[in-house]
Design a protein around this motif. Structure first.
Motif, PDB file in Angstrom:
ATOM      1  N   TYR A 459       0.604  -1.018   0.349  1.00  0.00           N
ATOM      2  CA  TYR A 459      -0.163  -0.265  -0.394  1.00  0.00           C
ATOM      3  C   TYR A 459       1.030   1.439  -0.046  1.00  0.00           C
ATOM      4  O   TYR A 459       0.337   2.082  -0.467  1.00  0.00           O
ATOM      5  CB  TYR A 459      -1.015  -0.090   1.595  1.00  0.00           C
ATOM      6  N   THR A 460       1.930   1.239   0.607  1.00  0.00           N
ATOM      7  CA  THR A 460       3.064   2.366   0.318  1.00  0.00           C
ATOM      8  C   THR A 460       3.264   2.382  -0.804  1.00  0.00           C
ATOM      9  O   THR A 460       3.191   3.407  -1.330  1.00  0.00           O
ATOM     10  CB  THR A 460       4.227   1.979   1.306  1.00  0.00           C
ATOM     11  N   ALA A 461       4.035   1.443  -1.666  1.00  0.00           N
ATOM     12  CA  ALA A 461       4.497   1.585  -3.123  1.00  0.00           C
ATOM     13  C   ALA A 461       2.416   2.362  -3.639  1.00  0.00           C
ATOM     14  O   ALA A 461       2.774   2.738  -4.834  1.00  0.00           O
ATOM     15  CB  ALA A 461       4.472  -0.125  -3.688  1.00  0.00           C
ATOM     16  N   GLN A 462       1.326   1.491  -3.190  1.00  0.00           N
ATOM     17  CA  GLN A 462       0.829   2.231  -4.403  1.00  0.00           C
ATOM     18  C   GLN A 462       0.183   3.715  -3.497  1.00  0.00           C
ATOM     19  O   GLN A 462      -0.500   4.728  -4.765  1.00  0.00           O
ATOM     20  CB  GLN A 462      -0.725   1.285  -4.141  1.00  0.00           C
ATOM     21  N   GLY A 463       0.926   4.578  -2.888  1.00  0.00           N
ATOM     22  CA  GLY A 463       0.555   5.758  -2.225  1.00  0.00           C
ATOM     23  C   GLY A 463      -0.744   5.891  -1.431  1.00  0.00           C
ATOM     24  O   GLY A 463      -1.114   7.091  -1.270  1.00  0.00           O
ATOM     25  N   SER A 464      -1.000   5.122  -1.018  1.00  0.00           N
ATOM     26  CA  SER A 464      -1.877   4.823   0.133  1.00  0.00           C
ATOM     27  C   SER A 464      -1.206   4.723   1.163  1.00  0.00           C
ATOM     28  O   SER A 464      -0.519   3.810   2.299  1.00  0.00           O
ATOM     29  CB  SER A 464      -2.565   3.794   0.457  1.00  0.00           C
ATOM     30  N   ASN A 465      -0.716   6.227   2.407  1.00  0.00           N
ATOM     31  CA  ASN A 465       0.334   5.764   3.078  1.00  0.00           C
ATOM     32  C   ASN A 465      -0.845   5.977   4.668  1.00  0.00           C
ATOM     33  O   ASN A 465      -1.081   6.539   5.327  1.00  0.00           O
ATOM     34  CB  ASN A 465       0.525   7.277   2.730  1.00  0.00           C
ATOM     35  N   LEU A 466      -0.268   4.319   5.040  1.00  0.00           N
ATOM     36  CA  LEU A 466      -1.241   4.122   6.016  1.00  0.00           C
ATOM     37  C   LEU A 466      -0.655   4.555   7.079  1.00  0.00           C
ATOM     38  O   LEU A 466      -0.977   4.894   8.697  1.00  0.00           O
ATOM     39  CB  LEU A 466      -0.659   2.866   6.198  1.00  0.00           C
ATOM     40  N   PHE A 467       0.754   5.233   7.161  1.00  0.00           N
ATOM     41  CA  PHE A 467       0.722   6.091   8.730  1.00  0.00           C
ATOM     42  C   PHE A 467       1.409   7.233   8.877  1.00  0.00           C
ATOM     43  O   PHE A 467       1.957   7.930   9.861  1.00  0.00           O
ATOM     44  CB  PHE A 467       2.485   5.239   8.993  1.00  0.00           C
ATOM     45  N   GLN A 468       0.478   7.946   7.894  1.00  0.00           N
ATOM     46  CA  GLN A 468       1.015   9.791   7.514  1.00  0.00           C
ATOM     47  C   GLN A 468       0.087  10.174   8.040  1.00  0.00           C
ATOM     48  O   GLN A 468      -0.694   9.374   9.447  1.00  0.00           O
ATOM     49  CB  GLN A 468       0.006   9.962   6.883  1.00  0.00           C
ATOM     50  N   ASP A 479       2.217   6.563  17.341  1.00  0.00           N
ATOM     51  CA  ASP A 479       0.676   7.520  17.531  1.00  0.00           C
ATOM     52  C   ASP A 479       0.437   6.406  18.717  1.00  0.00           C
ATOM     53  O   ASP A 479       0.532   5.289  18.578  1.00  0.00           O
ATOM     54  CB  ASP A 479      -0.335   7.159  16.656  1.00  0.00           C
ATOM     55  N   THR A 480       0.319   6.312  19.662  1.00  0.00           N
ATOM     56  CA  THR A 480      -0.100   5.906  21.286  1.00  0.00           C
ATOM     57  C   THR A 480      -1.302   4.723  20.820  1.00  0.00           C
ATOM     58  O   THR A 480      -1.573   3.971  21.928  1.00  0.00           O
ATOM     59  CB  THR A 480      -0.798   7.060  22.446  1.00  0.00           C
ATOM     60  N   ASN A 481      -2.115   4.963  19.828  1.00  0.00           N
ATOM     61  CA  ASN A 481      -3.573   3.996  19.579  1.00  0.00           C
ATOM     62  C   ASN A 481      -2.733   2.836  18.786  1.00  0.00           C
ATOM     63  O   ASN A 481      -3.761   2.021  18.770  1.00  0.00           O
ATOM     64  CB  ASN A 481      -4.780   5.029  18.632  1.00  0.00           C
ATOM     65  N   LEU A 482      -1.837   3.169  17.980  1.00  0.00           N
ATOM     66  CA  LEU A 482      -0.745   2.042  17.284  1.00  0.00           C
ATOM     67  C   LEU A 482      -0.334   0.573  18.681  1.00  0.00           C
ATOM     68  O   LEU A 482       0.239   0.895  19.560  1.00  0.00           O
ATOM     69  CB  LEU A 482      -0.273   2.327  16.737  1.00  0.00           C
ATOM     70  N   GLN A 483      -1.197  -0.687  18.642  1.00  0.00           N
ATOM     71  CA  GLN A 483      -0.973  -1.276  19.849  1.00  0.00           C
ATOM     72  C   GLN A 483      -0.715  -2.637  18.338  1.00  0.00           C
ATOM     73  O   GLN A 483      -0.539  -3.414  17.855  1.00  0.00           O
ATOM     74  CB  GLN A 483      -2.215  -1.964  20.538  1.00  0.00           C
ATOM     75  N   PHE A 484       1.193  -2.858  18.263  1.00  0.00           N
ATOM     76  CA  PHE A 484       1.495  -3.762  17.697  1.00  0.00           C
ATOM     77  C   PHE A 484       1.216  -5.083  18.382  1.00  0.00           C
ATOM     78  O   PHE A 484       1.127  -5.230  19.306  1.00  0.00           O
ATOM     79  CB  PHE A 484       2.780  -3.591  17.121  1.00  0.00           C
ATOM     80  N   SER A 485       1.009  -6.072  17.246  1.00  0.00           N
ATOM     81  CA  SER A 485       1.049  -7.562  17.697  1.00  0.00           C
ATOM     82  C   SER A 485       2.192  -7.451  18.408  1.00  0.00           C
ATOM     83  O   SER A 485       2.174  -8.528  19.145  1.00  0.00           O
ATOM     84  CB  SER A 485       0.868  -7.837  16.458  1.00  0.00           C
ATOM     85  N   SER A 486       3.474  -7.466  17.649  1.00  0.00           N
ATOM     86  CA  SER A 486       4.720  -8.777  17.777  1.00  0.00           C
ATOM     87  C   SER A 486       6.045  -6.787  17.683  1.00  0.00           C
ATOM     88  O   SER A 486       6.182  -5.915  17.047  1.00  0.00           O
ATOM     89  CB  SER A 486       4.625  -9.544  17.535  1.00  0.00           C
ATOM     90  N   LYS A 487       7.475  -7.323  18.888  1.00  0.00           N
ATOM     91  CA  LYS A 487       7.859  -6.440  18.934  1.00  0.00           C
ATOM     92  C   LYS A 487       8.127  -6.740  17.694  1.00  0.00           C
ATOM     93  O   LYS A 487       9.353  -5.046  17.488  1.00  0.00           O
ATOM     94  CB  LYS A 487       9.352  -6.355  20.091  1.00  0.00           C
ATOM     95  N   LEU A 500       7.942   5.266   5.724  1.00  0.00           N
ATOM     96  CA  LEU A 500       6.516   5.673   5.946  1.00  0.00           C
ATOM     97  C   LEU A 500       5.688   6.644   6.051  1.00  0.00           C
ATOM     98  O   LEU A 500       4.525   6.627   5.954  1.00  0.00           O
ATOM     99  CB  LEU A 500       5.815   4.284   6.955  1.00  0.00           C
ATOM    100  N   HIS A 501       6.625   7.601   6.830  1.00  0.00           N
ATOM    101  CA  HIS A 501       5.921   9.342   7.464  1.00  0.00           C
ATOM    102  C   HIS A 501       5.259  10.000   6.744  1.00  0.00           C
ATOM    103  O   HIS A 501       4.330  10.505   6.367  1.00  0.00           O
ATOM    104  CB  HIS A 501       7.045   9.379   8.605  1.00  0.00           C
ATOM    105  N   ASP A 502       6.003  10.191   5.143  1.00  0.00           N
ATOM    106  CA  ASP A 502       5.582  11.014   4.566  1.00  0.00           C
ATOM    107  C   ASP A 502       5.505  10.233   3.089  1.00  0.00           C
ATOM    108  O   ASP A 502       5.965  10.891   1.901  1.00  0.00           O
ATOM    109  CB  ASP A 502       5.647  11.853   4.255  1.00  0.00           C
ATOM    110  N   ALA A 503       5.400   9.195   2.584  1.00  0.00           N
ATOM    111  CA  ALA A 503       5.698   8.029   0.908  1.00  0.00           C
ATOM    112  C   ALA A 503       4.401   8.412   0.158  1.00  0.00           C
ATOM    113  O   ALA A 503       3.807   8.844   0.709  1.00  0.00           O
ATOM    114  CB  ALA A 503       6.023   6.736   1.538  1.00  0.00           C
TER     115      ALA A 503
END
Length: 613
Positions: A459-468, A479-487, A500-503
């Protein structure tokens, strides 16, 4: 009576139209039949051999560009000995490389004929060179014994012939329109030589060069083609007879997009020179040449790779090694090479690929070692999935739209591994399902690490910047709302925060065999590298100057080299980037290519090089 005449006219017009259609259809069928061996061949070997190998200077162009006088250039005749020439060894080496045909320079622009030509004012190796022998005939005889097809390169211009109008870049003998009789003598000369070659060698293919110096009327191109067809009605001609030929010949630059012509062939040097030049040690590696062949196969074309023997007839060892590696690879994967046709677009599969002739098997070429392969938009269930040349079992999952393959990696090829996906009928590929784009929150919760990173990259390559707006440039702020499933997933995201921040969406298809993204200012190109590449990763058609290249998230500066950026050509070279294996991310590595200005890409048609000043 008038009505009857009207009905008859309509009938005659209809019959005439039908006859025209039938004739066109018959001509098309005849062309397909004639071109079949060529389209199936995929690999040929070009040979540039002439007196220019004595000093190791540019073939013909050296005197044309006034880098050496014509007189001193021609003195090389005295050093052309062919003393170690073993034509049978040449033919066997070419045959063992997996090539299906070979093209040799019978006469370059300098006018030196490699056979005992009887044409008026012909300069030959038989009577004028130290070798004092016809060096063409024994090679053609040896080549034809192997069963390979015979191709003869022939230069239309002859800059040494007294009846040709051009001598050097700055010197002309006369103006054609002012002395048509003299020009006619030259046309008779070159057509006479082609008649000699046709009678003596019965070639399958004529590879013309130099047509840019005159138009087709002056070359008498139609007449020349008619004469050639008298000796072989099925003779194949390249595109350099002022567009009277059967196939396109892009030169040096690997096409970014498939050429428009149905039939095409890339002519390509192993270093930067056609003929033998001892100081040109800028060789591509055997791995690069194999992958170039794959590039051509995937776009439905052929590779005509060049060798330049020394004046004594020996072939440089680097060139021998490349041919041997081609032989190793083609003998292992012949099923997925010969007779194949162009594959599917990168939107379905980023790896290079091609179809079998019947369209029922898709061959996937992997130049990286990875344990997963994903095809999307597939509406046809495969009947089998297997490695070519390797009996290891592949785990297959198919849901009616996406095909997931889990690949054992112990026996991957050191150059390119081939997977065959076979169907009962020609497969149906369509991207007609509306995708639900995930959010950073949902991706962070994904329990499967591989799947999460693959989704982020896609999705980054497609221009959908998920982590913007959810991650800082350095990854320190999340973002404190991001709860990762794994380290591991969190670590990968923060490591690649720069991207990822502005791709933005990456570069278009053809320039890189993988996913990519661009920085907001379009001046940094990010390349996603999956698995372990077997050699340097490649970028085609990049016009920019590269400032530096590094691995994202850990700062390592890495090297690159550019091949086929010839100083006289506007076509960009191919960029090869060395990615050290010890620095690769186990899941997905991201490479940052910093450019001198916003990215510019070359997607133009690659044709013959008409000047090399």
């Amino acid at each position: 009576m008038i009505r009857k005449k009207s009905t008859l006219c309509v009938f005659l017009i209809a019959m005439s139209s039908y006859n025209v259609f039938a004739q066109k259809n018959q001509n098309k069928q005849e062309e397909v039949k004639k071109m079949e061996w060529f389209e199936d061949a995929k690999l040929g070997v070009f040979i540039h051999w002439g007196i220019y190998s004595v000093k190791g200077i540019s073939e013909s162009w050296a005197f044309f560009n006034n880098y050496i006088s014509h007189e001193n250039y021609m003195k090389q005749l005295n050093g052309f000995t062919a003393s170690q020439y073993q034509p049978e060894e040449w033919a066997n080496l070419i045959h063992e490389s997996g090539a299906q045909y070979s093209v040799i320079t019978t006469r370059h622009h300098d006018g030196i004929s490699l056979w005992d030509s009887k044409a008026n004012n012909a300069i030959t190796t038989t009577k004028d060179a130290a070798a004092k022998k016809d060096v063409l005939t024994p090679f053609i005889a040896a080549l034809q014994k192997t069963g390979l097809r015979t191709g003869l390169y022939y230069s239309l211009p002859d800059w040494s012939h007294p009846d040709y109008d051009v001598n050097t870049r700055t010197k002309k003998r006369y103006v054609v329109t002012d002395d048509t009789k003299r020009w006619s003598r030259f046309v008779n000369y070159y057509q006479g030589q082609l008649e000699e070659l046709s009678k003596a060698y019965k070639p399958d293919l004529i590879w013309f060069d130099g047509d840019w110096e005159h138009n087709d009327q002056e070359w008498h191109a139609s007449e020349t083609l008619t004469k050639l067809r008298r000796y072989n009605p099925n003779i194949i001609i390249n595109s350099r007879l002022n567009h009277h030929g059967d196939y396109e010949t892009p030169e040096q630059g690997i096409p970014v997009v498939r050429p428009e012509a149905k039939y095409w062939e890339l002519c390509y040097t192993m270093n930067d020179s056609w003929g033998y030049q001892p100081f040109d040690q800028h060789y591509k590696s055997p791995n690069m040449i194999v992958r170039t062949l794959v590039d051509c196969i995937a776009m439905g074309g052929n590779l005509l790779v060049d060798i330049g023997p020394r004046e004594d007839g020996t072939i440089p060892e680097q060139q021998v090694q490349i041919l041997k590696e081609l032989g190793r690879w083609t003998s292992k994967y012949k099923e997925g090479i010969y007779g194949t046709r162009a594959g599917i677009a990168s939107k379905f599969l980023t790896d290079k690929n091609a179809f079998s002739k019947d369209g029922k098997t898709l061959y996937v070429y992997m130049d990286n070692i990875k344990d997963k392969l994903v095809l999307t938009g597939l509406y046809t269930k495969p009947t089998s999935v297997r490695f070519v040349g390797n009996k290891e079992k592949i785990n297959v999952k198919y849901d009616g739209y996406t095909l997931n393959l889990n690949l054992p990696t112990d026996n991957f090829d050191p150059a390119v591994t081939v997977v065959a996906i076979t169907f009962a009928e020609k497969p149906d590929f369509r991207l007609d399902r509306k995708e639900t784009i995930p959010t950073a929150t949902s991706i962070a919760k994904e329990s499967k690490l591989d799947a999460a990173i693959a989704e982020i990259s896609k999705y980054t390559a497609q221009g959908s910047n998920l982590f913007q707006d959810k991650i800082s440039l350095d990854g320190d702020i999340l973002d404190t709302n991001l709860q990762f499933s794994s380290k591991e997933l969190k670590d990968w995201v923060t490591k690649n925060a720069e991207v990822l921040h502005d791709a933005q969406a990456g570069i278009v298809e053809g320039h890189y065999a993988g996913l990519s993204a661009l920085s907001k200012d379009n001046q940094t190109l990010y390349l996603f590298v999956e698995g372990t590449p077997t050699g340097p990763i490649a970028v085609k058609g990049l016009k920019n100057t590269i400032a530096r290249i590094r691995i994202v998230g850990e700062g390592s500066m890495i090297g690159h080299d550019i091949f086929n950026k010839l100083y006289w050509s506007a076509t960009p070279g191919i960029v090869y980037i060395d990615v050290p294996k010890e620095r690769l991310d186990k899941k997905m590595t991201v490479i940052a290519v910093l450019l001198d200005k916003p990215i510019e890409l070359y997607r133009e048609k690659v044709g013959a090089i008409e000047s090399n000043l």
